[in-house]
Scaffold this active site. Structure first.
Site, PDB file in Angstrom:
ATOM      1  N   GLY A  49       0.838  -1.190   0.000  1.00  8.21           N
ATOM      2  CA  GLY A  49       0.000   0.000   0.000  1.00  8.21           C
ATOM      3  C   GLY A  49       0.875   1.242   0.000  1.00  8.21           C
ATOM      4  N   GLN A  54       2.989  10.061   1.385  1.00  8.42           N
ATOM      5  CA  GLN A  54       4.298   9.396   1.421  1.00  8.42           C
ATOM      6  C   GLN A  54       5.171   9.791   0.232  1.00  8.42           C
ATOM      7  OE1 GLN A  54       2.428   5.320   2.246  1.00  8.42           O
ATOM      8  NE2 GLN A  54       4.344   5.212   3.369  1.00  8.42           N
ATOM      9  N   CYS A  93       6.151   0.282   7.709  1.00  7.99           N
ATOM     10  CA  CYS A  93       5.783   1.447   6.910  1.00  7.99           C
ATOM     11  C   CYS A  93       6.955   1.831   6.018  1.00  7.99           C
ATOM     12  CB  CYS A  93       5.435   2.606   7.843  1.00  7.99           C
ATOM     13  SG  CYS A  93       4.925   4.090   6.950  1.00  7.99           S
ATOM     14  N   LEU A  94       6.675   2.080   4.748  1.00  5.20           N
ATOM     15  CA  LEU A  94       7.743   2.441   3.816  1.00  5.20           C
ATOM     16  C   LEU A  94       8.376   3.784   4.189  1.00  5.20           C
ATOM     17  CD1 LEU A  94       6.000   1.347   0.497  1.00  5.20           C
ATOM     18  CD2 LEU A  94       7.758   0.107   1.779  1.00  5.20           C
ATOM     19  N   HIS A 135      -4.189   1.521   7.546  1.00  2.54           N
ATOM     20  CA  HIS A 135      -2.827   2.067   7.616  1.00  2.54           C
ATOM     21  C   HIS A 135      -2.676   3.246   6.646  1.00  2.54           C
ATOM     22  CE1 HIS A 135       1.714   1.473   7.940  1.00  2.54           C
ATOM     23  NE2 HIS A 135       1.597   2.294   6.907  1.00  2.54           N
ATOM     24  N   GLU A 136      -3.132   3.044   5.403  1.00  2.00           N
ATOM     25  CA  GLU A 136      -2.973   4.108   4.395  1.00  2.00           C
ATOM     26  C   GLU A 136      -3.895   5.282   4.681  1.00  2.00           C
ATOM     27  OE1 GLU A 136      -0.417   3.719   2.843  1.00  2.00           O
ATOM     28  OE2 GLU A 136      -0.193   1.559   3.039  1.00  2.00           O
ATOM     29  N   HIS A 139      -2.405   7.664   6.979  1.00  2.00           N
ATOM     30  CA  HIS A 139      -1.439   8.575   6.348  1.00  2.00           C
ATOM     31  C   HIS A 139      -2.124   9.840   5.820  1.00  2.00           C
ATOM     32  CE1 HIS A 139       2.359   6.534   6.582  1.00  2.00           C
ATOM     33  NE2 HIS A 139       1.935   5.441   5.977  1.00  2.00           N
TER      34      HIS A 139
HETATM   35 ZN   LIG Z   1       2.923   3.651   6.038  1.00  4.75          ZN
END
Ligand SMILES: [Zn+2]
Length: 176
Positions: A49, A54, A93-94, A135-136, A139
């Site tokens: 995702g 991000q 998380c990226l 999660h997304e 963000h």
């Molecule tokens: Zn994340």
């Protein structure tokens, strides 16, 4: 398509609530290219995702793709938790590379959004899909998974966790 830079914790975009994406903008080639780039960037980073903040872009836009499923882009999503029970599972998380932790999430959510062409979406998601969406979605509100953790003792580097945790507790999934 192009792989774009994923910003990391400390970048203000990750702590700033995103603005709604005007649906008329979905006709712009630039916005469609952004969505394509989000999928490509997510895959290149081995994520499932990715949210626009991000990439340092303050729009309510997220993408995800689970193994064996079609890719999905959500524009201006609204989530409605189904049932009160929270379920713990590993997340990473990226934008917070290499760390994993146990995060409580709703087991199922109703997701309402526009798709990338402005069509209405309204569906139920559960399990890993519900987790990725939450999660997304976080963000888009300047929230990261660390904020959702209730006990930091599970927080660790994925390499170390994989080395010392039992195989059935592998902290691999839900990276976005
Ligand atoms: Zn994340």
């Amino acid at each position: 398509m192009a792989i774009r830079e994923i910003v990391r914790l400390g970048h203000p975009a990750l702590r700033t609530p995103a603005a709604p994406l005007p649906p008329a903008r979905l006709r712009d080639a630039e916005v469609q290219a952004l969505i394509d780039d989000m999928f490509e960037t997510m895959r290149a980073a081995h994520g499932i995702g990715l949210a626009a903040p991000q990439l340092g872009i303050g729009w309510q836009l997220l993408v995800y793709q689970l193994e064996g499923q079609d890719p999905r882009a959500l524009v201006n999503p609204m989530l409605e938790p189904q049932g009160g029970e929270l379920v713990y599972d590993w997340e990473g998380c990226l934008s917070i590379p290499d760390l994993r932790g146990l995060v409580p999430r709703h087991a199922a959510v109703r997701s309402r959004a526009l798709d990338r062409f402005g069509g209405a979406l309204d569906y139920l998601a559960e399990g890993l899909e519900a987790r990725v969406i939450q999660h997304e979605y976080d963000h888009l509100n300047g929230v990261v998974f660390l904020d959702r953790m209730r006990d930091f003792r599970s927080l660790g580097y994925s390499e170390e966790l994989e080395r010392y945790l039992a195989a059935d507790a592998e902290p691999g999934s839900a990276v976005g």
